[in-house]
Motif scaffolding. Sequence first.
Motif, PDB file in Angstrom:
ATOM      1  N   GLN A  45       3.638  -5.552 -10.796  1.00 52.80           N
ATOM      2  CA  GLN A  45       2.541  -6.432 -10.471  1.00 52.80           C
ATOM      3  C   GLN A  45       3.279  -8.112 -10.554  1.00 52.80           C
ATOM      4  O   GLN A  45       2.236  -8.772 -10.328  1.00 52.80           O
ATOM      5  CB  GLN A  45       1.433  -6.342 -11.422  1.00 52.80           C
ATOM      6  CG  GLN A  45       0.836  -4.936 -11.304  1.00 52.80           C
ATOM      7  CD  GLN A  45       0.172  -4.643 -10.339  1.00 52.80           C
ATOM      8  OE1 GLN A  45      -0.617  -5.251  -9.765  1.00 52.80           O
ATOM      9  NE2 GLN A  45       0.681  -3.915  -9.501  1.00 52.80           N
ATOM     10  N   ARG A  46       4.423  -8.260 -11.012  1.00 49.96           N
ATOM     11  CA  ARG A  46       4.663  -9.476 -11.109  1.00 49.96           C
ATOM     12  C   ARG A  46       5.457  -9.983  -9.803  1.00 49.96           C
ATOM     13  O   ARG A  46       4.851 -10.852  -9.177  1.00 49.96           O
ATOM     14  CB  ARG A  46       5.770  -9.718 -12.326  1.00 49.96           C
ATOM     15  CG  ARG A  46       4.944  -9.511 -13.716  1.00 49.96           C
ATOM     16  CD  ARG A  46       6.147  -9.578 -14.649  1.00 49.96           C
ATOM     17  NE  ARG A  46       7.300  -8.718 -14.458  1.00 49.96           N
ATOM     18  CZ  ARG A  46       7.612  -7.826 -15.348  1.00 49.96           C
ATOM     19  NH1 ARG A  46       6.735  -7.419 -16.392  1.00 49.96           N
ATOM     20  NH2 ARG A  46       8.659  -6.844 -14.927  1.00 49.96           N
ATOM     21  N   GLU A  47       6.481  -9.646  -9.456  1.00 48.26           N
ATOM     22  CA  GLU A  47       7.321 -10.196  -8.466  1.00 48.26           C
ATOM     23  C   GLU A  47       7.318  -9.083  -7.155  1.00 48.26           C
ATOM     24  O   GLU A  47       7.938  -9.459  -6.022  1.00 48.26           O
ATOM     25  CB  GLU A  47       8.580 -10.428  -8.794  1.00 48.26           C
ATOM     26  CG  GLU A  47       8.854 -11.191  -9.939  1.00 48.26           C
ATOM     27  CD  GLU A  47      10.083 -11.737 -10.291  1.00 48.26           C
ATOM     28  OE1 GLU A  47      11.062 -11.237  -9.771  1.00 48.26           O
ATOM     29  OE2 GLU A  47      10.375 -12.145 -11.631  1.00 48.26           O
ATOM     30  N   GLY A  48       7.029  -7.892  -7.465  1.00 52.78           N
ATOM     31  CA  GLY A  48       6.687  -6.677  -6.559  1.00 52.78           C
ATOM     32  C   GLY A  48       8.211  -6.444  -5.940  1.00 52.78           C
ATOM     33  O   GLY A  48       8.578  -6.055  -4.747  1.00 52.78           O
ATOM     34  N   ASP A  49       9.396  -6.712  -6.698  1.00 51.89           N
ATOM     35  CA  ASP A  49      10.659  -6.357  -6.102  1.00 51.89           C
ATOM     36  C   ASP A  49      11.050  -4.993  -6.903  1.00 51.89           C
ATOM     37  O   ASP A  49      12.028  -4.590  -6.474  1.00 51.89           O
ATOM     38  CB  ASP A  49      11.731  -7.638  -6.625  1.00 51.89           C
ATOM     39  CG  ASP A  49      11.779  -7.592  -8.150  1.00 51.89           C
ATOM     40  OD1 ASP A  49      11.004  -7.259  -8.975  1.00 51.89           O
ATOM     41  OD2 ASP A  49      12.858  -8.587  -8.363  1.00 51.89           O
ATOM     42  N   PHE A  50      10.305  -4.308  -7.570  1.00 50.68           N
ATOM     43  CA  PHE A  50      10.619  -3.003  -7.888  1.00 50.68           C
ATOM     44  C   PHE A  50       9.610  -2.010  -7.392  1.00 50.68           C
ATOM     45  O   PHE A  50       8.397  -2.157  -7.525  1.00 50.68           O
ATOM     46  CB  PHE A  50      10.302  -2.992  -9.611  1.00 50.68           C
ATOM     47  CG  PHE A  50      11.202  -1.718 -10.182  1.00 50.68           C
ATOM     48  CD1 PHE A  50      12.378  -1.831 -10.616  1.00 50.68           C
ATOM     49  CD2 PHE A  50      10.536  -0.480 -10.404  1.00 50.68           C
ATOM     50  CE1 PHE A  50      13.051  -0.423 -11.047  1.00 50.68           C
ATOM     51  CE2 PHE A  50      10.708   0.528 -10.774  1.00 50.68           C
ATOM     52  CZ  PHE A  50      12.266   0.723 -11.220  1.00 50.68           C
ATOM     53  N   VAL A  51      10.021  -1.201  -6.486  1.00 55.46           N
ATOM     54  CA  VAL A  51       9.244  -0.264  -5.750  1.00 55.46           C
ATOM     55  C   VAL A  51       9.577   1.080  -5.734  1.00 55.46           C
ATOM     56  O   VAL A  51      10.737   1.326  -5.638  1.00 55.46           O
ATOM     57  CB  VAL A  51       9.063  -0.615  -4.266  1.00 55.46           C
ATOM     58  CG1 VAL A  51       8.245   0.242  -3.505  1.00 55.46           C
ATOM     59  CG2 VAL A  51       8.447  -1.976  -4.107  1.00 55.46           C
ATOM     60  N   VAL A  52       8.881   2.042  -6.133  1.00 52.04           N
ATOM     61  CA  VAL A  52       9.378   3.346  -6.280  1.00 52.04           C
ATOM     62  C   VAL A  52       8.369   4.092  -5.197  1.00 52.04           C
ATOM     63  O   VAL A  52       7.082   4.232  -5.530  1.00 52.04           O
ATOM     64  CB  VAL A  52       9.343   3.904  -7.619  1.00 52.04           C
ATOM     65  CG1 VAL A  52       9.520   5.699  -7.533  1.00 52.04           C
ATOM     66  CG2 VAL A  52      10.116   3.158  -8.505  1.00 52.04           C
ATOM     67  N   VAL A  53       8.905   4.908  -4.422  1.00 53.83           N
ATOM     68  CA  VAL A  53       7.967   5.680  -3.396  1.00 53.83           C
ATOM     69  C   VAL A  53       8.251   7.126  -3.807  1.00 53.83           C
ATOM     70  O   VAL A  53       9.316   7.897  -3.524  1.00 53.83           O
ATOM     71  CB  VAL A  53       8.451   5.594  -1.903  1.00 53.83           C
ATOM     72  CG1 VAL A  53       7.548   6.427  -1.232  1.00 53.83           C
ATOM     73  CG2 VAL A  53       8.234   4.044  -1.666  1.00 53.83           C
ATOM     74  N   PRO A  54       7.436   7.751  -4.885  1.00 56.09           N
ATOM     75  CA  PRO A  54       7.485   8.952  -5.520  1.00 56.09           C
ATOM     76  C   PRO A  54       7.770  10.164  -4.282  1.00 56.09           C
ATOM     77  O   PRO A  54       8.523  10.993  -4.653  1.00 56.09           O
ATOM     78  CB  PRO A  54       6.398   9.229  -6.423  1.00 56.09           C
ATOM     79  CG  PRO A  54       5.746   7.803  -6.415  1.00 56.09           C
ATOM     80  CD  PRO A  54       6.016   6.964  -5.350  1.00 56.09           C
ATOM     81  N   HIS A  55       7.050   9.911  -3.355  1.00 59.44           N
ATOM     82  CA  HIS A  55       7.143  11.184  -2.325  1.00 59.44           C
ATOM     83  C   HIS A  55       8.686  11.190  -1.649  1.00 59.44           C
ATOM     84  O   HIS A  55       9.241  12.257  -1.267  1.00 59.44           O
ATOM     85  CB  HIS A  55       5.931  10.682  -1.106  1.00 59.44           C
ATOM     86  CG  HIS A  55       4.757  10.971  -1.440  1.00 59.44           C
ATOM     87  ND1 HIS A  55       4.121  10.034  -2.153  1.00 59.44           N
ATOM     88  CD2 HIS A  55       3.984  11.874  -1.447  1.00 59.44           C
ATOM     89  CE1 HIS A  55       2.954  10.330  -2.557  1.00 59.44           C
ATOM     90  NE2 HIS A  55       2.577  11.583  -2.118  1.00 59.44           N
ATOM     91  N   ASN A  56       9.191  10.216  -1.613  1.00 63.09           N
ATOM     92  CA  ASN A  56      10.815  10.275  -1.231  1.00 63.09           C
ATOM     93  C   ASN A  56      11.614  10.889  -2.120  1.00 63.09           C
ATOM     94  O   ASN A  56      12.231  11.395  -1.995  1.00 63.09           O
ATOM     95  CB  ASN A  56      11.036   8.940  -0.943  1.00 63.09           C
ATOM     96  CG  ASN A  56      10.453   8.123   0.356  1.00 63.09           C
ATOM     97  OD1 ASN A  56       9.735   8.812   1.142  1.00 63.09           O
ATOM     98  ND2 ASN A  56      10.765   6.696   0.550  1.00 63.09           N
ATOM     99  N   LEU A  57      11.309  10.684  -3.628  1.00 58.57           N
ATOM    100  CA  LEU A  57      12.038  11.038  -4.326  1.00 58.57           C
ATOM    101  C   LEU A  57      11.990  12.864  -4.581  1.00 58.57           C
ATOM    102  O   LEU A  57      12.932  13.332  -4.526  1.00 58.57           O
ATOM    103  CB  LEU A  57      11.636  10.803  -5.912  1.00 58.57           C
ATOM    104  CG  LEU A  57      11.870   9.439  -6.200  1.00 58.57           C
ATOM    105  CD1 LEU A  57      11.252   9.128  -7.581  1.00 58.57           C
ATOM    106  CD2 LEU A  57      13.411   9.070  -6.485  1.00 58.57           C
TER     107      LEU A  57
END
Length: 135
Positions: free
Chosen positions: A97-109
């Motif tokens: 919620q701070r910088e938006g630079d950490f993104v995980v797309v669980p469906h891709n995992l």
Amino acid sequence: LRPRDRRLNTAEEARVQEGLRVLADQGVNVDDLESLGAGFDRELTGWRDVSKRKRPDHDGIVEAYGIGIGEHLTRATDLRWRVVTDVFGTDLAVTDQREGDFVVVPHNLVAARWMRAETGWIPAVVRHLIAVRAE
């Protein structure tokens, strides 16, 4: 290029809730990584045991376990459900919620490991993501 993200709309929130309901109906506890991993392994193994012509569509399984992983991450870290758009498309994701630079797309995992018929991976991978967020 930075991904753009936004809050989930009502339909997307319902999609998350439906995935959680599917897992609960299977007896999977999303707060327990061993339960989540065992459920995925059971679903993948069962699906592979059916002849190719009789297998059901696996998209619903991938969807449910992607949502389960994402929900676990939202409960265990500062990550929150968002819809993320980047050069690869638009997906349900969990982001900081701070910088938006950490993104995980669980469906891709889940989808990548489903294609490789990989079992036993969920607890270690999700614990690693949680540890990275704690740094």
